[in-house]
Motif scaffolding. Structure first.
Motif, PDB file in Angstrom:
ATOM      1  N   SER A   7       0.833  -1.190   0.000  1.00 20.08           N
ATOM      2  CA  SER A   7       0.000   0.000   0.000  1.00 20.08           C
ATOM      3  C   SER A   7       0.878   1.255   0.000  1.00 20.08           C
ATOM      4  CB  SER A   7      -0.892  -0.013   1.245  1.00 20.08           C
ATOM      5  OG  SER A   7      -1.466   1.238   1.457  1.00 20.08           O
ATOM      6  N   GLY A   8       0.639   2.139  -0.952  1.00 18.52           N
ATOM      7  CA  GLY A   8       1.371   3.403  -0.988  1.00 18.52           C
ATOM      8  C   GLY A   8       1.098   4.235   0.246  1.00 18.52           C
ATOM      9  N   LEU A   9      -0.150   4.218   0.705  1.00 16.73           N
ATOM     10  CA  LEU A   9      -0.497   4.943   1.921  1.00 16.73           C
ATOM     11  C   LEU A   9       0.217   4.341   3.125  1.00 16.73           C
ATOM     12  CD1 LEU A   9      -4.336   5.391   1.363  1.00 16.73           C
ATOM     13  CD2 LEU A   9      -2.560   7.132   1.153  1.00 16.73           C
ATOM     14  N   GLY A  10       0.331   3.009   3.136  1.00 18.82           N
ATOM     15  CA  GLY A  10       1.021   2.334   4.226  1.00 18.82           C
ATOM     16  C   GLY A  10       2.498   2.686   4.264  1.00 18.82           C
ATOM     17  N   ILE A  11       3.123   2.726   3.092  1.00 19.42           N
ATOM     18  CA  ILE A  11       4.546   3.094   3.023  1.00 19.42           C
ATOM     19  C   ILE A  11       4.730   4.535   3.486  1.00 19.42           C
ATOM     20  CG2 ILE A  11       6.493   3.466   1.454  1.00 19.42           C
ATOM     21  CD1 ILE A  11       5.380   1.072  -0.196  1.00 19.42           C
ATOM     22  N   ALA A  12       3.859   5.432   3.049  1.00 19.02           N
ATOM     23  CA  ALA A  12       3.937   6.831   3.480  1.00 19.02           C
ATOM     24  C   ALA A  12       3.732   6.943   4.989  1.00 19.02           C
ATOM     25  CB  ALA A  12       2.890   7.659   2.747  1.00 19.02           C
ATOM     26  N   SER A  13       2.814   6.165   5.517  1.00 20.48           N
ATOM     27  CA  SER A  13       2.569   6.157   6.958  1.00 20.48           C
ATOM     28  C   SER A  13       3.795   5.674   7.720  1.00 20.48           C
ATOM     29  CB  SER A  13       1.370   5.257   7.280  1.00 20.48           C
ATOM     30  OG  SER A  13       1.257   5.044   8.661  1.00 20.48           O
ATOM     31  N   PHE A  14       4.399   4.594   7.232  1.00 26.02           N
ATOM     32  CA  PHE A  14       5.576   4.024   7.886  1.00 26.02           C
ATOM     33  C   PHE A  14       6.714   5.036   7.923  1.00 26.02           C
ATOM     34  CE2 PHE A  14       9.588   1.614   7.402  1.00 26.02           C
ATOM     35  CZ  PHE A  14       9.592   0.975   8.627  1.00 26.02           C
ATOM     36  N   ILE A  15       7.023   5.641   6.791  1.00 29.44           N
ATOM     37  CA  ILE A  15       8.128   6.599   6.724  1.00 29.44           C
ATOM     38  C   ILE A  15       7.838   7.826   7.590  1.00 29.44           C
ATOM     39  CG2 ILE A  15       9.361   8.188   5.183  1.00 29.44           C
ATOM     40  CD1 ILE A  15       9.010   6.003   2.989  1.00 29.44           C
TER      41      ILE A  15
END
Length: 109
Positions: A7-15
């Motif tokens: 998930s792109g949103l998940g990656i953005a959230s993680f970073i």
């Protein structure tokens, strides 16, 4: 069968959660050093204290954004959830621990 993408949103959230969490705790350390190195404690209306406070709220806002992105990533269908879970957990822990530290600090002062 096609493999699910992260998930792109998940990656953005993680970073965002990692960066904001590190910056929050770095800023708390800076505030502690400022408090300890100032005779009688830091003046809460000094420019340094105000800047630290503003940055703290900005980084808490970033952690809230990371939490929202993580939740949105968890709701995406046909996507891997690993980074969304990690981002949600890291941002929630950063927020809870920071608020806890702020409560302890205000109770002591």
């Amino acid at each position: 069968m096609e493999e699910k993408k992260h998930s792109g949103l998940g990656i953005a959230s993680f970073i965002t959660s990692i960066v904001s969490g590190l910056l929050i705790f770095l800023l708390i350390g800076v505030a502690g050093v400022m408090e300890a190195s100032t005779p009688g404690g830091i003046d809460e209306e000094s420019a340094g204290a105000v800047i630290v406070g503003l940055f703290l709220f900005a980084f808490l806002g970033a952690a809230l954004v990371a939490l929202g992105l993580g939740i949105a990533g968890l709701l995406q269908k046909e996507r891997k959830k690993l980074f969304a879970i990690l981002g949600t957990v890291f941002s929630a822990v950063s927020l809870v621990v920071t608020i806890f530290i702020m409560i302890i600090g205000s109770a002591m002062g």
